[in-house]
Design a protein around this motif. Structure first.
Motif, PDB file in Angstrom:
ATOM      1  N   PHE A  66      30.894 -20.685  13.441  1.00 23.39           N
ATOM      2  CA  PHE A  66      30.671 -19.451  12.679  1.00 23.39           C
ATOM      3  C   PHE A  66      29.292 -19.444  12.005  1.00 23.39           C
ATOM      4  N   LEU A  67      28.845 -20.618  11.551  1.00 21.14           N
ATOM      5  CA  LEU A  67      27.556 -20.693  10.864  1.00 21.14           C
ATOM      6  C   LEU A  67      26.380 -20.596  11.845  1.00 21.14           C
ATOM      7  N   CYS A  68      26.416 -21.448  12.890  1.00 19.90           N
ATOM      8  CA  CYS A  68      25.268 -21.544  13.806  1.00 19.90           C
ATOM      9  C   CYS A  68      25.234 -20.404  14.826  1.00 19.90           C
ATOM     10  N   ARG A  69      26.390 -20.109  15.423  1.00 21.55           N
ATOM     11  CA  ARG A  69      26.392 -19.165  16.550  1.00 21.55           C
ATOM     12  C   ARG A  69      26.610 -17.710  16.139  1.00 21.55           C
ATOM     13  N   LEU A  70      27.447 -17.480  15.138  1.00 26.36           N
ATOM     14  CA  LEU A  70      27.744 -16.100  14.754  1.00 26.36           C
ATOM     15  C   LEU A  70      26.874 -15.592  13.603  1.00 26.36           C
TER      16      LEU A  70
ATOM     17  N   PHE B  19       7.597  -8.931  28.032  1.00 25.63           N
ATOM     18  CA  PHE B  19       8.859  -9.659  28.209  1.00 25.63           C
ATOM     19  C   PHE B  19       9.846  -9.345  27.096  1.00 25.63           C
ATOM     20  N   TYR B  20       9.496  -8.402  26.248  1.00 25.29           N
ATOM     21  CA  TYR B  20      10.298  -8.108  25.053  1.00 25.29           C
ATOM     22  C   TYR B  20      11.715  -7.668  25.411  1.00 25.29           C
ATOM     23  N   LEU B  21      11.822  -6.639  26.253  1.00 28.52           N
ATOM     24  CA  LEU B  21      13.124  -6.041  26.545  1.00 28.52           C
ATOM     25  C   LEU B  21      14.048  -6.975  27.327  1.00 28.52           C
ATOM     26  N   PRO B  22      13.619  -7.560  28.477  1.00 35.04           N
ATOM     27  CA  PRO B  22      14.537  -8.440  29.229  1.00 35.04           C
ATOM     28  C   PRO B  22      14.973  -9.659  28.430  1.00 35.04           C
ATOM     29  N   PHE B  23      14.035 -10.232  27.634  1.00 30.98           N
ATOM     30  CA  PHE B  23      14.364 -11.426  26.850  1.00 30.98           C
ATOM     31  C   PHE B  23      15.439 -11.115  25.812  1.00 30.98           C
ATOM     32  N   ASN B  24      15.290  -9.984  25.129  1.00 32.85           N
ATOM     33  CA  ASN B  24      16.269  -9.618  24.103  1.00 32.85           C
ATOM     34  C   ASN B  24      17.607  -9.184  24.694  1.00 32.85           C
ATOM     35  N   ILE B  25      17.576  -8.615  25.886  1.00 31.32           N
ATOM     36  CA  ILE B  25      18.836  -8.271  26.558  1.00 31.32           C
ATOM     37  C   ILE B  25      19.632  -9.534  26.866  1.00 31.32           C
ATOM     38  N   LEU B  26      18.929 -10.575  27.363  1.00 29.35           N
ATOM     39  CA  LEU B  26      19.590 -11.854  27.670  1.00 29.35           C
ATOM     40  C   LEU B  26      20.174 -12.492  26.411  1.00 29.35           C
ATOM     41  N   LEU B  27      19.425 -12.455  25.318  1.00 25.73           N
ATOM     42  CA  LEU B  27      19.924 -13.015  24.054  1.00 25.73           C
ATOM     43  C   LEU B  27      21.126 -12.228  23.533  1.00 25.73           C
ATOM     44  N   PHE B  28      21.077 -10.907  23.689  1.00 24.07           N
ATOM     45  CA  PHE B  28      22.198 -10.065  23.246  1.00 24.07           C
ATOM     46  C   PHE B  28      23.453 -10.375  24.069  1.00 24.07           C
TER      47      PHE B  28
ATOM     48  N   CYS C  69      27.091 -11.784  22.847  1.00 30.46           N
ATOM     49  CA  CYS C  69      28.372 -11.155  23.205  1.00 30.46           C
ATOM     50  C   CYS C  69      29.373 -12.194  23.709  1.00 30.46           C
ATOM     51  N   MET C  70      28.874 -13.174  24.455  1.00 34.47           N
ATOM     52  CA  MET C  70      29.750 -14.250  24.945  1.00 34.47           C
ATOM     53  C   MET C  70      30.291 -15.091  23.792  1.00 34.47           C
ATOM     54  N   GLN C  71      29.443 -15.325  22.767  1.00 36.93           N
ATOM     55  CA  GLN C  71      29.916 -16.084  21.594  1.00 36.93           C
ATOM     56  C   GLN C  71      31.048 -15.324  20.896  1.00 36.93           C
ATOM     57  N   VAL C  72      30.884 -14.003  20.804  1.00 37.99           N
ATOM     58  CA  VAL C  72      31.928 -13.175  20.172  1.00 37.99           C
ATOM     59  C   VAL C  72      33.220 -13.256  20.983  1.00 37.99           C
ATOM     60  N   TYR C  73      33.087 -13.255  22.315  1.00 37.85           N
ATOM     61  CA  TYR C  73      34.266 -13.358  23.190  1.00 37.85           C
ATOM     62  C   TYR C  73      34.991 -14.681  22.952  1.00 37.85           C
ATOM     63  N   TRP C  74      34.255 -15.793  22.913  1.00 40.45           N
ATOM     64  CA  TRP C  74      34.890 -17.105  22.717  1.00 40.45           C
ATOM     65  C   TRP C  74      35.457 -17.251  21.303  1.00 40.45           C
ATOM     66  N   THR C  75      34.897 -16.506  20.351  1.00 40.05           N
ATOM     67  CA  THR C  75      35.421 -16.541  18.983  1.00 40.05           C
ATOM     68  C   THR C  75      36.881 -16.083  18.954  1.00 40.05           C
ATOM     69  N   TYR C  76      37.214 -15.172  19.864  1.00 38.34           N
ATOM     70  CA  TYR C  76      38.596 -14.687  19.971  1.00 38.34           C
ATOM     71  C   TYR C  76      39.553 -15.856  20.235  1.00 38.34           C
ATOM     72  N   PHE C  77      39.191 -16.756  21.173  1.00 40.36           N
ATOM     73  CA  PHE C  77      40.026 -17.918  21.477  1.00 40.36           C
ATOM     74  C   PHE C  77      40.075 -18.882  20.291  1.00 40.36           C
ATOM     75  N   ILE C  78      38.946 -19.046  19.619  1.00 33.34           N
ATOM     76  CA  ILE C  78      38.894 -19.962  18.472  1.00 33.34           C
ATOM     77  C   ILE C  78      39.802 -19.475  17.348  1.00 33.34           C
ATOM     78  N   VAL C  79      39.766 -18.162  17.079  1.00 32.14           N
ATOM     79  CA  VAL C  79      40.616 -17.584  16.019  1.00 32.14           C
ATOM     80  C   VAL C  79      42.094 -17.740  16.382  1.00 32.14           C
ATOM     81  N   LYS C  80      42.439 -17.501  17.661  1.00 36.32           N
ATOM     82  CA  LYS C  80      43.833 -17.682  18.107  1.00 36.32           C
ATOM     83  C   LYS C  80      44.282 -19.128  17.930  1.00 36.32           C
ATOM     84  N   LEU C  81      43.400 -20.063  18.304  1.00 35.19           N
ATOM     85  CA  LEU C  81      43.727 -21.485  18.154  1.00 35.19           C
ATOM     86  C   LEU C  81      43.871 -21.868  16.691  1.00 35.19           C
ATOM     87  N   LEU C  82      43.024 -21.313  15.852  1.00 31.46           N
ATOM     88  CA  LEU C  82      43.085 -21.579  14.418  1.00 31.46           C
ATOM     89  C   LEU C  82      44.412 -21.099  13.833  1.00 31.46           C
ATOM     90  N   VAL C  83      44.850 -19.922  14.257  1.00 29.09           N
ATOM     91  CA  VAL C  83      46.148 -19.387  13.804  1.00 29.09           C
ATOM     92  C   VAL C  83      47.288 -20.293  14.256  1.00 29.09           C
TER      93      VAL C  83
END
Length: 348
Positions: free
Chosen positions: A266-270, A294-303, A307-321
């Motif tokens: 939550f601290l580092c990734r989110l 390179f501004y637009l493609p680089f930021n799209i990749l980071l975005f 989004c993938m971190q947010v997706y995996w957070t779903y599994f982490i929250v379920k496991l925490l519960v």
């Protein structure tokens, strides 16, 4: 005419209808202009506070021009261009006059007054044409009047979505106009483009973000901390039960590592990833790097990575519960054994 009679936009519309020559050349001219604006915004012009919004505006305008021409909604396209170009012409005229208010170290009051009048005319045209007539003449026509004549709504949603986004951009720029209006009327300041970055702010920002210059290293650092803790915790948890015997101390160590992993995630990734990396690449780099190729493609990749971190957070929250309610620490991405066997049977 088209301006007062909204039904005239749609009465004679049909798929593949012939485009009048004057409308064709108007479209080609506007398409060329906005393609040029897009290029100069990315590669030539100074980067302002509204750089990303301006970029989106040009892309959206090009898409609207292409879409309205393809599906033959060009009467609406002409209305949009008319309502937008008037205030643009007045703005550019006022800016040009304002640049001559100081010449040879002397201030010219008449030129300043002419610039102020131009700015006042621009503000009136902006509120009248873009904030009032655009929704009442264009958006109302495409959302309501069109339904009486165009029963086939295949083009209805994408076209109206783009127009709505365009109107949202006008509201965003209205904030700058109101702020500038307050500065002029209340503080008596000169009319200046308040989208420009202040020089002191720019230098301060450059110093602040210089330690995040190596974005790649920062991304790896923020991601690897969580990965190391996770893999170490998973390795420890495999030894909590050996030879049919449970080892509570090992399980406690694994739980401690899992808690540390969650905290680091939550601290580092989110939190730090968007605050330190994405802020640096979307805002700070505009102040430092004039080349935005390179501004637009680089930021799209980071975005997408975020989004993938947010997706995996779903599994982490379920496991925490699960851990808090049942005390069960297992990777909840794995298939259940019974589920896996059923799937194998289905495949066979």
């Amino acid at each position: 005419g088209l301006f007062f009679n909204l039904d005239a936009h749609w009465k004679h519309w049909k798929v593949g209808m012939e485009v009048e020559p004057d409308i064709y050349w108007l479209y080609m001219f506007q398409l060329g202009s906005y393609t040029h604006f897009l290029f100069t915004t990315i590669f030539i012009n100074a980067k302002r506070k509204d750089f990303m919004v301006l970029l989106l505006h040009h892309i959206l305008t090009i898409a609207l021009i292409g879409w309205s021409y393809t599906v033959r909604f060009y009467y609406i396209g002409v209305m949009v261009l008319f309502l937008h170009d008037i205030s643009d012409v007045i703005l550019e005229g006022a800016k040009t006059i304002t640049y001559f208010r100081v010449m040879d170290g002397k201030k010219h009051k008449m030129i300043k007054n002419a610039g102020d009048v131009g700015f006042a005319t621009f503000v009136i045209s902006w509120f009248l044409f873009r904030l009032y007539w655009f929704p009442t003449k264009v958006v109302y026509s495409t959302c309501v009047a069109s339904l009486h004549f165009c029963r086939d709504g295949a083009f209805y949603l994408p076209f109206n979505t783009m127009l709505f986004l365009l109107y949202c951009l006008q509201i965003y720029w209205t904030i700058f106009i109101i702020k500038l209006l307050i500065k002029v009327l209340v503080h008596g300041d000169d009319v200046d483009d308040n989208r420009e970055y202040d020089v002191e702010k720019r230098e301060k920002q450059m110093r602040l973000d210089s330690k995040y210059h190596y974005v790649g290293l920062l991304v790896l650092f923020l991601h690897d901390i969580g990965d190391v803790l996770l893999e170490f915790g998973k390795t420890v948890i495999y030894f909590k039960e050996m030879d049919g015997q449970k080892y509570p101390k090992i399980e406690n160590i694994a739980n401690g590592l899992f808690a540390t992993f969650i905290f680091s995630w939550f601290l580092c990734r989110l939190y730090w990833f968007p605050m330190k990396v994405m802020y640096s690449t979307t805002v700070a780099c505009v102040l430092v790097c004039s080349e935005g190729a390179f501004y637009l493609p680089f930021n799209i990749l980071l975005f997408l990575l975020y989004c993938m971190q947010v997706y995996w957070t779903y599994f982490i929250v379920k496991l925490l519960v699960k851990v808090l309610l049942r005390g069960d620490l297992e990777d909840n991405r794995e298939y259940d054994v019974e589920k896996r066997q059923k799937e194998r049977k289905k495949i066979k």
